[in-house]
Design an enzyme around this catalytic site. Structure first.
Site, PDB file in Angstrom:
ATOM      1  N   ILE A  54      46.931 -43.528   6.488  1.00  0.00           N
ATOM      2  CA  ILE A  54      46.737 -44.545   5.769  1.00  0.00           C
ATOM      3  C   ILE A  54      46.847 -44.585   4.295  1.00  0.00           C
ATOM      4  CG2 ILE A  54      45.354 -45.701   7.493  1.00  0.00           C
ATOM      5  CD1 ILE A  54      43.034 -45.379   5.797  1.00  0.00           C
ATOM      6  N   CYS A  55      47.536 -45.551   3.594  1.00  0.00           N
ATOM      7  CA  CYS A  55      47.887 -45.588   2.447  1.00  0.00           C
ATOM      8  C   CYS A  55      46.739 -46.247   1.297  1.00  0.00           C
ATOM      9  CB  CYS A  55      49.230 -46.306   1.872  1.00  0.00           C
ATOM     10  SG  CYS A  55      49.480 -46.273   0.221  1.00  0.00           S
TER      11      CYS A  55
END
Length: 310
Positions: free
Chosen positions: A92-93
């Site tokens: 995930i960012c």
């Protein structure tokens, strides 16, 4: 944990072992995370859904991969439990992840990152990599389902750690709120909005009943609280409005009034010039008459008499 397998002089190994001891000596009810026996650079974790959100009561598992340069480079995060906010088995960012190394600070730790991850759960995804935007009802259903069983992932050794963490978090996690409780909590802000006009009216009445000094102080406070961006001083139209409101501008004269005003100012000077020209004309006329008279007398022979008599 077999610490003799690692170089204790390595900064990353030394830092990770310190965080493991701190995590075990100071556990939290909101999260739990431990490294794998065979690899201390890879951690398993579980976080509790934040309160007063659609994630409340949920238990969300994931994995953390620490780089060899840790803590000078950020870790990567992956969720394993379906949650409706982040994709599963996808890095995930986040500002605390390896997608944004420019935001990472070496003073942060796994504990800091997990606390931040919990805070990110109810935020707007804004199309970030690995983010999802499920409806609240769907997220609540996933939160209930997350408590039933831990996700299946990895080797048997990893799965044993996941199950151990799940049992600990399940013992600490509160029950999932019932739908009627959630609806009442969501309706409460609406009641607050209904009460806002009453509070505004009461404040206006109090301001009207206040004395001159109190009113002036309140007005000055309101002016100070207005953001500067709402009043661009460099804007010419705003400056014109301010000048028009604060300065006394005399009423404009009509063209006919300006002409009469100029005529009234110039009239005395024009009369003086006329009198001057009149006296000059009279003096010139007398001089001409005298010259003509002398010429006439001279032509008639009266010049000697005139000259003697003069």
């Amino acid at each position: 944990m077999a610490e003799d397998k690692y170089n204790l002089k390595n900064p990353a190994v030394k830092r990770i072992l310190q965080e493991v001891k701190e995590m075990q000596s100071n556990p939290s009810d909101d999260f739990m995370s431990l490294p794998l026996e065979e690899n201390i650079f890879e951690w398993q974790f579980a976080i509790r859904g934040p309160c007063d959100t659609e994630f409340e009561g949920g238990i969300y598992h994931g994995r953390i991969q620490l780089p060899a340069e840790y803590p000078f480079k950020p870790p990567s995060f992956m969720l394993l439990t379906p949650n409706g906010r982040f994709e599963t088995q996808t890095k995930i960012c986040l500002s605390i992840s390896n997608h944004h190394p420019e935001h990472w600070q070496p003073s942060w730790s796994v504990r800091t990152a997990l606390v931040a991850l919990i805070a990110f759960m109810p935020t707007n995804p804004n199309g970030a990599l690995g983010s999802l935007d499920y409806k609240k009802d769907e997220r609540r259903a996933l939160a209930i389902k997350s408590r039933e069983v831990a996700p299946r992932f990895g080797t048997p050794e990893r799965q044993n750690l996941i199950d151990e963490i799940h049992e600990y978090m399940l013992s600490k996690a509160p029950p999932v709120p019932q739908p009627d409780v959630l609806q009442s909590s969501e309706e409460q802000p609406t009641n607050t909005e209904d009460e806002a006009p009453k509070e505004t009216a009461a404040a206006a009445e109090e301001l009207a009943n206040a004395g001159p000094s109190e009113t002036q102080v309140t007005a000055e406070r309101i002016v100070e609280e207005v953001p500067e961006a709402l009043v661009p001083i460099d804007n010419p139209p705003v400056q014109a409005v301010i000048r028009a409101a604060t300065l006394e501008v005399p009423p404009a004269r009509r063209p006919s009034d300006q002409i009469r005003h100029r005529a009234a100012v110039q009239r005395p000077a024009a009369g003086a010039d006329d009198r001057l020209f009149t006296w000059a004309a009279v003096g010139l006329t007398i001089a001409i008459v005298v010259l003509l008279l002398k010429k006439f007398l001279k032509s008639n022979g009266h010049s000697p008499v005139f000259m003697d008599g003069s």
